[in-house]
Design an enzyme around this catalytic site. Structure first.
Site, short mmCIF file in Angstrom:
data_model
loop_
_atom_site.label_atom_id
_atom_site.label_comp_id
_atom_site.label_asym_id
_atom_site.label_seq_id
_atom_site.Cartn_x
_atom_site.Cartn_y
_atom_site.Cartn_z
CB SER A 50 32.98 42.59 44.88
OG SER A 50 34.36 42.48 45.14
CB SER A 62 34.25 38.17 43.57
OG SER A 62 34.22 39.53 43.94
CE LYS A 119 35.59 41.81 41.25
NZ LYS A 119 35.60 42.31 42.62
#
Length: 468
Positions: free
Chosen positions: A134, A304, A137
């Site tokens: 993640s 997230s 991102k």
């Protein structure tokens, strides 16, 4: 030299006791803790619920609070005097032993960059591509903000395509809420009535996106089908972040709900809503706009949020006149980051969320992205910094950095990355000497997520304590 306004935003990560720490959370955005399933389970095992409250019947351990830095640390700009620049030798001596922790698995890389100068102060396999999970991102956010700007909004539109035909056009906003859809129905009903229309068919247009709807990992509790029309990220409960059961066809569900809302407002909707591709031609009746891109980025990073991440990657592709698909987004994000000056050797963006293990970024690339976001040359990237969770207080860091050698609560802002066997963290910290540092630590082959996260937290905390 970075200006004072830049540093006021960044230095919010250094808190004076609990009061200033909670203020930093409020500045970052009004989102609650968004934990992955593994983090939620880890919190419960320690007698806490995901929001930090004690589980009824459990025995809470003694509270551990990090020592507060002097007030001047927060109230003044981070240091830029060359004398305060940490030495590479001192950082290596502090970090290298921690990076050898067996809990970090066989592949572990790290990078630390001085935000003011862009100098790489520490690197261990810093240029080695790794699975970012993640933390990718951050790259998705940087690409979208650089191309679209922080004020961009995503629109969901209703068109009249004939005397008695109405089409709900998906613009790619996964955060469309029930309240916003009701307002859209109010405006549509008024516009139809003003046109003398009391009965209409309803179609829905998904043609903005192309390619596969399902993420390569398939439909699960972490992401809905990637479609340009959905209500509340396709969630089947009342949550607005974190894992949840998802609709198998969020677009059809949204159109069905919209039809019911129109009927409740006196508009007869004939038949069942049906897919109506390519309905761009028509008279606009009403529009619902998302929150500004700056707010979407903050929400995505704090919680997230995978659905927002995939939407922002596609919005970047649309702005670049590329197909709004996984492959089109990959091209657009890569090109946007290249224009920002990020070295891209070995980088691979197969999705916007980091759920795909085929993604690749190096620790240095991630740390440099955050240095770009801190630079006064790129003010449009500032929401990346304000969206990073605050250690010990918000988002995916709400239950980390508490006590012991990893007591960096309130001092660190960072994005986590978690897949099975993959753990990562990248963020910013104002070190003990007042220097703003950006960092990234990536690992692969971990066998215990909890142990790996603790080891990563110790690395970041060592930077917070560094006066070297």
């Amino acid at each position: 030299m970075p200006d004072a306004r830049t540093w006021q935003v960044v230095a919010g990560s250094a808190a004076v006791g609990l009061t200033v720490s909670f203020a930093a959370v409020a500045v970052a955005g009004p989102w609650e803790s968004g934990q992955r399933t593994a983090e939620r389970a880890a919190a419960a095992s320690r007698g806490h619920q995901p929001d930090g409250r004690t589980v009824p019947g459990s025995r809470p351990g003694p509270a551990a609070e990090a020592a507060a830095p002097p007030a001047a640390r927060v109230l003044t700009a981070p240091a830029t005097d060359p004398a305060t620049l940490p030495t590479q030798q001192a950082l290596a001596a502090r970090l290298a032993p921690l990076l050898r922790d067996p809990a970090l698995g066989p592949l572990r890389t790290g990078a630390v960059i001085d935000a003011a100068t862009g100098k790489l102060l520490y690197g261990s396999g810093a240029a080695t591509p790794s699975v970012p999970a993640s933390t990718i991102k951050i790259a998705t956010a940087a690409a979208a903000l650089s191309v679209l700007g922080p004020d961009h909004r995503i629109s969901t539109t209703v068109l009249a395509t004939g005397p008695h035909t109405t089409v709900l056009v998906g613009g790619g906003d996964p955060t469309l809420t029930a309240a916003a859809l009701r307002t859209l129905a109010d405006d549509t009903a008024r516009a139809l009535t003003a046109r003398g229309t009391t009965a209409t068919s309803l179609g829905y247009d998904l043609s903005l996106y192309s390619g596969p709807v399902q993420h390569p990992i398939g439909r699960n509790e972490n992401i809905a089908p990637v479609t340009s029309l959905m209500l509340n990220e396709g969630r089947l409960d009342t949550s607005d972040h974190g894992p949840a059961d998802r609709s198998t066809d969020p677009a059809a569900d949204t159109a069905t709900t919209f039809a019911k809302l129109l009927r409740a407002r006196g508009i007869k909707v004939t038949g069942t809503p049906a897919g109506t591709p390519g309905a761009a031609a028509g008279t606009r009746l009403a529009t619902a706009a998302s929150a500004p891109l700056s707010a979407l980025v903050e929400r995505m990073l704090t919680n997230s949020d995978n659905d927002i991440a995939e939407a922002l990657a596609r919005q970047t592709a649309i702005a670049a006149h590329l197909p709004a698909s996984f492959s089109g987004a990959q091209q657009a994000v890569t090109a946007a980051l290249g224009r920002l000056g990020l070295p891209l050797a070995g980088a691979k963006f197969t999705d916007g969320s980091g759920l795909n293990r085929a993604d690749a970024l190096s620790a240095e690339q991630l740390a440099r992205l955050l240095a770009l976001a801190a630079s006064p040359r790129h003010p449009q990237l500032r929401p990346i910094l304000t969206g990073l969770p605050v250690a010990g207080f918000s988002g995916t860091l709400s239950d980390r950095f508490r006590g012991g050698p990893a007591s960096g609560a309130g001092l660190i802002r960072a994005k986590t990355g978690t897949l099975t066997g993959v753990n990562a963290i990248t963020g910013t910290v104002v070190a003990a000497d007042g220097r703003l540092l950006t960092f990234a630590f990536l690992t692969q082959g971990t066998t215990s997520a909890t142990a790996a996260q603790s080891a990563l937290d110790r690395l970041a905390s060592a930077l917070a304590a560094c006066g070297c």
